[in-house]
Write an enzyme that holds these catalytic residues in place. Structure first.
Site, short mmCIF file in Angstrom:
data_model
loop_
_atom_site.label_atom_id
_atom_site.label_comp_id
_atom_site.label_asym_id
_atom_site.label_seq_id
_atom_site.Cartn_x
_atom_site.Cartn_y
_atom_site.Cartn_z
N SER A 655 0.80 -1.22 0.00
CA SER A 655 0.00 0.00 0.00
C SER A 655 0.84 1.27 0.00
CB SER A 655 -0.93 0.01 1.21
OG SER A 655 -0.20 0.02 2.42
N LYS A 698 -6.44 4.37 8.27
CA LYS A 698 -5.33 5.16 7.74
C LYS A 698 -5.71 6.64 7.64
CE LYS A 698 -3.14 1.43 5.13
NZ LYS A 698 -2.79 0.88 3.81
#
Length: 805
Positions: A655, A698
């Site tokens: 990611s 996140k």
């Protein structure tokens, strides 16, 4: 404030997929018909139904699903309903094998008869212990014994009288002495002394000696006949005892035999007991006329051979048994033979046989946790043997390993007819299927539990019924419609998919129980959305210490993460920390360095063995993308390095590949990266930004840092466009976005990401990269004319080797 493309910023309504309480036509869940907890599990329910109903060998069931989905509760609920329509289970007993004591026999009885037979035999033995001594002390018995004794004495006396009469006819006396019988001559009815006998003429003495010798033979014959008469007398006494005992035992057993005429094996056992009691009647004879009633049960224990060990009685079972074995050890599955100490020695008998969970589940269902079963020594192999042979034979680890030489029993195996249901995760199922051939033959029915269903009006209502079912089972307060909507929204957040409903029963149950606690603290009659939110926040706070310490480290400047300004080759990446069931997001600085080199990108995390294989793969992909994008027809003359700054643990996942690509481009061009933005996303070789996990955590991790330092309206997060459908952000983030203080940007490709993060048009970025590449190529040709020739290695390959000096 730098300008950004409007089309990438997501509006507030796309940050959270609300469940409208207006969809529900109820006031609270007490009004709802309870839906079974198999909502959304049609595939698994059909597989379970198939596995339960098919009667052929090997069709046991493996229920596979992730932890927390509620496998045990769902399966037990399904089986208990199925058990009610099955034939009645049978009972099992162990009894003594009178012909081979070490091999007890097993009896199959109709449902509910095992305990009754056990009690009946206990009472029967108590009656025998009272009746038999009474019979042998009766006047009638004593008279018959006296008759036998008198008859024997008379026959004995008659035999010796005959010898004595014959002797007297010949003037010889039969004299009884302490040492036995002897013969002596007579004269005038008086026994001659030795002197008198010697004074007789020799012819007379010789005649007398011959007569005595003849009479001595008759005496010997009478003496030889005496043991036979004694034996006959004893046999007649034994026959008398047997006859008396048989009559007493028949009276005691008459009602018992009539009670069990429908079970031939029990009648056979009762006949064996009666015969053995008759044959060993002396063991039951006592001097006292009657044993005290309170001592009878203790005295019965001295005669275990005549009792019944009710191994399994299903009299109180509704339908067939449904057994869950929480500790599936070898002993707990197959049962055991216990020992007891007597005079320093260990002894055992069939009354010390104890059942296992397979005995209790026989005729029904046995539920086992696969991982617990596989970690118990010998248990998995023993279960397979039992299922393959369809017999339940008691084994112990000591016997398997030949560690103990103590004499034990060999009970007759119990015929086994059971459905075993294993509960486990998908990995365990597929590993067993791949590496254990027996598993494929014995567990032919997989029941795969779903973890989610689409959110829709119908499914939301179905899920509300599940909530009502859990609430009713746990005796919780009912939930009002907004509370149910909040539960559904939280399930989507945990699932990280705004368009799906989570089907995990364990998490749902915990949330409802904790919400009920807060409702009770407020003395509320119903659980409201506020109570559900309070439970969610409290659970989050209980494990939030590490998250708070990480944020504190960034605020104090210990962990270097900027949230304003711009820096060259420095990008705010986003990561997620997973601690059991608790997750939180945390930004991390990713930096790059680039210089003239041989076209290799150094992954520092991989070099020091702190990077996982997925992260290394992502770096290789972005290296190939950069080479094909900026140096398709010539070598890429760059040596670069990438690193997660201040990372002291392993780095895994792909990611961060968008952030790493932007950092490399910034390092090559010198264009600064906006520190007001953080980015997450995975790149493929075509420059497309792919979805990642943990997107909500996140975003919230970077938001909390910016909020703590002060929101200025320029801060935000860049995520993959594919993750927009997963957003279920907390209220504080949504409020900030709605107020224009924070942005969430969704990008589909690397161009959109670079334009946002570098605040520069893509054409200008590409031009500056090309210019720098041309400059490095020109410089490299001055130093090495051979550099212009194509290299065998791909110019974009990642390599952990250092560049040559």
């Amino acid at each position: 404030m730098p300008t950004t493309p409007v089309e990438t910023a997501l509006p507030p309504e796309q940050l959270y997929h609300q469940c409208d309480p207006g969809e529900f036509a109820f006031t609270d869940t007490s009004e709802l018909e309870h839906r079974d907890i198999f909502f959304g599990q049609d595939r698994a329910a059909e597989a379970l139904r198939f596995g339960v109903e098919i009667a052929h060998e090997g069709y046991n069931i493996f229920v596979l699903g992730p932890n927390g989905i509620g496998k045990h509760e769902m399966v037990r609920d399904f089986l208990e309903r199925s058990a009610l329509v099955k034939p009645e289970p049978e009972d099992w007993c162990y009894v003594n094998n009178f012909s081979a004591v070490q091999r007890p026999r097993v009896l199959r009885l109709p449902r509910g008869r095992a305990n009754r037979l056990q009690r009946d035999m206990q009472v029967c033995m108590e009656d025998i212990l009272v009746a038999i001594p009474g019979v042998f002390q009766s006047t009638e018995y004593k008279a018959r014994v006296n008759e036998l004794s008198d008859e024997f004495s008379e026959r004995e006396q008659n035999a010796f009288n005959a010898v004595a009469d014959k002797a007297r006819e010949n003037n010889i006396a039969l004299v009884q002495t302490p040492g036995g019988y002897t013969l002596a001559p007579l004269a005038n009815d008086k026994i001659l002394s030795p002197e008198e006998f010697e004074a007789l003429p020799s012819e007379e003495r010789e005649r007398i000696r011959k007569l005595i010798e003849l009479l001595r033979e008759d005496l010997k014959k009478a003496m030889r006949d005496l043991p036979g008469m004694m034996k006959e007398s004893r046999e007649r006494l034994k026959e008398l005892n047997r006859s008396v005992t048989r009559a007493a035992v028949d009276r005691i057993f008459r009602d018992l035999e009539e009670r069990y005429t429908d079970i031939p094996v029990v009648c056979e056992f009762l006949n064996e007991v009666k015969q053995d009691v008759v044959d060993n009647v002396d063991a039951f004879r006592v001097d006292e006329e009657a044993a005290p009633a309170e001592n009878l049960r203790e005295r019965v224990k001295a005669f275990p051979a005549y009792l019944v060990n009710a191994l399994v009685d299903n009299g109180d079972t509704q339908g067939v048994p449904v057994i869950y074995e929480n500790n599936p050890s070898l002993v707990n599955l197959l049962g055991r033979v216990e020992h007891e100490s007597q005079f320093g020695a260990l002894i055992t008998h069939f009354m010390l046989i104890r059942p296992g969970s397979l005995h209790r589940a026989n005729g029904g269902y046995l539920i086992l946790d696969a991982l617990k079963l596989l970690t118990q020594p010998f248990a998995w192999e023993a279960l397979k043997r039992a299922l393959q042979s369809r017999q339940l034979k008691i084994e112990s680890a000591d016997q398997i390993l030949s560690l103990v030489s103590t004499r034990s029993l060999e009970p007759e195996p119990v015929p086994l007819d059971v459905k075993v249901i294993l509960l486990g995760d998908p990995l365990t199922y597929y590993l067993l299927r791949e590496y254990d051939p027996d598993f494929r033959a014995l567990f032919k029915v997989p029941a795969d539990l779903a973890t989610q269903v689409p959110r829709s009006t119908d499914n939301n209502l179905g899920y509300a019924r599940v909530v009502a079912a859990v609430q009713a089972r746990r005796s919780l307060r009912p939930l009002d419609a907004p509370a149910v909507a909040r539960v559904i929204e939280q399930g989507s957040r945990i699932l990280e998919d705004a368009s799906r409903l989570a089907l995990g029963l364990n998490g749902l149950t915990d949330l409802l129980v904790e919400s009920d606690y807060f409702a009770g603290r407020d003395n509320a009659e119903r659980i409201s959305a506020a109570h559900v939110q309070e439970a969610i926040s409290a659970a989050d706070a209980r494990l939030g210490q590490l998250r708070e310490r990480a944020l504190e480290g960034m605020l104090r400047g210990i962990q270097l993460v900027a949230s304003d300004g711009a820096r060259v080759a420095q990008v705010n990446g986003l990561s997620v920390y997973q601690l059991g069931d608790f997750s939180f997001g945390c930004p991390a600085r990713i930096s790059a360095r680039a210089r003239l080199g041989a076209g290799r990108v150094l992954d520092i995390e991989r070099e020091v063995k702190m990077g996982g294989s997925i992260h290394s793969k992502a770096v290789l992909i972005l290296s190939a993308l950069m080479a094909s994008r900026y140096a398709r027809d010539q070598p890429l003359p760059v040596s670069a390095s990438l690193v997660f700054e201040q990372s002291y643990g392993g780095v895994e996942g792909d990611s961060a590949s968008v952030a790493e690509f932007v950092a490399l481009v910034s390092a090559i061009t010198g264009i600064p990266v906006l520190q007001t933005l953080a980015v997450t996303g995975s790149l493929n070789q075509h420059g497309e930004v792919q979805a990642i996990g943990g997107v909500n955590h996140k975003i919230e991790g970077f938001f909390d840092l910016c909020a703590a330092r002060g929101l200025n309206g320029s801060q935000g997060v860049v995520i993959p466009r594919a993750n927009a459908q997963h957003l279920m952000l907390e209220q504080r983030v949504r409020d900030a976005v709605k107020g224009g203080q924070f942005q969430v940007h969704a990008v589909a490709n690397i161009d959109e990401a670079m334009q946002l993060l570098l605040d520069t048009p893509v054409a200008e970025i590409d031009r500056r990269v090309a210019a720098q590449v041309d400059q490095w190529i020109a410089q490299s040709r001055k130093h090495s004319p051979a550099f212009a020739a194509p290299d065998a290695d791909s110019p974009g390959d990642t390599d952990t080797r250092k560049d040559p000096p």
